[in-house]
Design an enzyme around this catalytic site. Structure first.
Site, PDB file in Angstrom:
ATOM      1  N   GLY A  83      -1.950   4.008   1.847  1.00 34.46           N
ATOM      2  CA  GLY A  83      -0.681   3.383   1.530  1.00 34.46           C
ATOM      3  C   GLY A  83      -0.297   2.429   2.646  1.00 34.46           C
ATOM      4  O   GLY A  83      -1.118   2.094   3.513  1.00 34.46           O
ATOM      5  N   ALA A  84       0.950   2.001   2.646  1.00 31.80           N
ATOM      6  CA  ALA A  84       1.387   1.020   3.643  1.00 31.80           C
ATOM      7  C   ALA A  84       1.165   1.512   5.070  1.00 31.80           C
ATOM      8  O   ALA A  84       0.671   0.763   5.923  1.00 31.80           O
ATOM      9  CB  ALA A  84       2.858   0.679   3.413  1.00 31.80           C
TER      10      ALA A  84
ATOM     11  N   ALA B 288      -2.076   9.969   6.977  1.00 24.79           N
ATOM     12  CA  ALA B 288      -1.086   9.061   6.388  1.00 24.79           C
ATOM     13  C   ALA B 288      -1.065   9.286   4.880  1.00 24.79           C
ATOM     14  O   ALA B 288      -1.289   8.372   4.092  1.00 24.79           O
ATOM     15  CB  ALA B 288      -1.415   7.614   6.731  1.00 24.79           C
TER      16      ALA B 288
ATOM     17  N   HIS C 181       7.748 -29.350   0.721  1.00 27.12           N
ATOM     18  CA  HIS C 181       6.338 -29.594   1.044  1.00 27.12           C
ATOM     19  C   HIS C 181       6.228 -30.102   2.483  1.00 27.12           C
ATOM     20  O   HIS C 181       7.029 -30.929   2.907  1.00 27.12           O
ATOM     21  CB  HIS C 181       5.757 -30.646   0.096  1.00 27.12           C
ATOM     22  CG  HIS C 181       4.365 -31.076   0.450  1.00 27.12           C
ATOM     23  ND1 HIS C 181       3.262 -30.315   0.124  1.00 27.12           N
ATOM     24  CD2 HIS C 181       3.898 -32.173   1.108  1.00 27.12           C
ATOM     25  CE1 HIS C 181       2.175 -30.932   0.565  1.00 27.12           C
ATOM     26  NE2 HIS C 181       2.530 -32.068   1.172  1.00 27.12           N
TER      27      HIS C 181
END
Length: 482
Positions: free
Chosen positions: A199-200, A285, A461
């Protein structure tokens, strides 16, 4: 002392809720046992971004020749200095929360809170000394730092957050098996690392430690990394991470861990076979779980489920006067979701007009690895499962002038529209700075912007944001620069 609102927990959800409550005229206090700002500010969102920034700078220095620059000598990592910078960032923001408490005349009560009961519409909360060392206020100090005692409030908002989930038999020990706490302050950088979960949190640490020179292996139980992301974005991110030398094993499970003298060996089951992988350290994690213990919820009969407090769309529990927000109230477990939940909760208590429940389908998610990942709304698979007739637009970073000039031409923007209505159902991005770009799509979704309005919006731009418009044009067969 008696208050209108007491918030238990001072993470992003808790302290932001306290500020909004004070703005609305409620006499407000916040109870905290460890540090203002909670996990996010002290051990999560903020310090990890400081670490990742150090890793990014190292990466750029090592690749300076790609920009026509020459740096003499090898880029050396001062581990203690990298960590010190990360901790200093947290300390600065911790002090900032203290200032905000003082500015908004919010009382800070230091200690651990436990709900005692209710009487005459008031909830009693006992506060006792925390197990952590005594609170040392940073400058500027909160208006009041109170301590042990019994406090009362008409409304109590639980914002106690979450902690790392531990798997049986693979419990973190702080030495060989780390949670994100230990991973942020290693005494020395490991030369090799196993990370359970993609995951993150897992992917961010994989990115950081790989840039710092460690050999990294990610082990993920699901068929794809970043399981909540669109599969196309996940596949793109995986390819980029593997190009950096990160080994990734999906549909794989750690079945046993053995500790050596100064290493850890994981037994990994994949495709019916078991492989052993040895590394200096292992980071667990595999998600988080809500902090619901020792709050006195059982005595009041507050309902919980799957490790979280059950609430309605206004953050109300089944017990009048008791509310819960943020991670402790369930997914998505994100700081910005906690903040918005808290604001909506107290604005509802103030009976403000035109208050609407939080639409969780429009909450963005971000992963700050290299390349970054950001998304909002439905994935392609979820949109199809929901029965939508969809249009998909894609645009590559390689076709964007600003991305090429930055040397960041590896990335993808993907948008998903309802073909019948032109409604934007989801946006998914991977590449440089997409965590900053995603908010454009979030605003568009909240304003119910149509594809025509997006296609006729003028983007500056040269910017990375032009890819957002081009992806929309691509969904309708009108892409210009590809």
């Amino acid at each position: 002392m008696v208050y209108d609102i007491i918030i238990i927990g001072s993470g992003p959800g808790g302290y932001v809720t306290a500020i909004r409550a004070a703005q609305l005229g409620f006499k407000t206090a916040i109870i905290e046992r460890e540090h203002l700002g909670g996990i996010c500010l002290n051990w999560g969102c903020i310090p990890t971004k400081a670490l990742l920034r150090s890793a990014e700078i190292k990466h750029f220095c090592e690749n300076a020749k790609d920009y026509g620059l020459t740096l003499s000598g090898k880029v050396a990592v001062d581990n203690s200095a990298v960590i010190a910078r990360s901790r200093a960032v947290s300390a600065r923001l911790n002090a900032g929360v203290g200032y905000l408490m003082k500015k908004n005349k919010i009382d800070v009560i230091w200690g651990e809170a436990r709900l005692q009961g209710q009487k005459n519409g008031q909830t009693q909360i006992e506060v006792h000394k925390p197990l952590k060392p005594a609170y040392q206020p940073q400058h500027p100090v909160p208006k009041t730092v109170l301590g042990e005692g019994v406090y009362e409030a008409r409304h109590v908002i639980l914002a106690t957050g979450a902690r790392p989930r531990a798997l049986p038999g693979i419990e973190p020990d702080g030495k060989f098996i780390w949670t994100y706490f230990e991973a942020m302050v290693p005494p020395k950088l490991p030369k090799s690392l196993i990370i359970m979960g993609s995951g993150a949190i897992g992917v961010e640490f994989a990115s950081f430690y790989r840039d710092m020179g460690a050999e990294v292996t990610i082990i993920e139980l699901m068929p794809q990394i970043l399981p909540v992301e669109d599969s196309e974005i996940s596949a793109f991110a995986r390819k980029q991470l593997e190009r950096r030398g990160i080994r990734i094993m999906t549909s794989a499970k750690v079945i046993k861990v053995e500790k050596g003298a100064d290493s850890v060996t994981a037994h990994v089951e994949s495709s019916g076979k078991v492989e052993t992988i040895t590394a200096d350290r292992l980071i667990a994690a595999v998600g988080v779980q809500g902090n619901i213990e020792n709050l006195g919820l059982e005595a009041l009969g507050v309902k919980t489920g799957r490790g979280c407090i059950i609430t309605d769309e206004w953050s109300r529990t089944n017990i009048a006067g008791i509310y819960a927000i943020g991670d402790v109230a369930g997914a998505p477990m994100l700081a910005h979701k906690a903040e918005e939940e808290g604001v909506i909760c107290v604005e509802k208590l103030a009976d403000l007009p035109d208050i609407h429940p939080l639409d969780k389908s429009k909450i963005p998610g971000c992963t700050y690895c290299r390349p970054q990942i950001a998304s909002v709304g439905l994935t392609e698979k979820k949109a199809q499962e929901a029965g939508y007739d969809i249009r998909i637009g894609r645009y590559s970073f390689a076709a964007n002038g600003k991305a090429v000039a930055l040397g960041e031409d590896q990335g993808l923007v993907k948008v998903i529209f309802d073909n019948k209505t032109g409604r934007l159902l989801g946006a998914h991005m991977v590449g440089a700075e997409v965590t900053e770009l995603i908010q454009g799509f979030v605003v568009a979704m909240n304003l119910e912007t149509t594809e025509e309005e997006l296609m006729h919006t003028v983007f500056p731009h040269p910017t990375l944001s032009e890819m957002m418009k081009e992806s929309v044009l691509d969904a309708y067969g009108r892409v210009l620069n590809a």
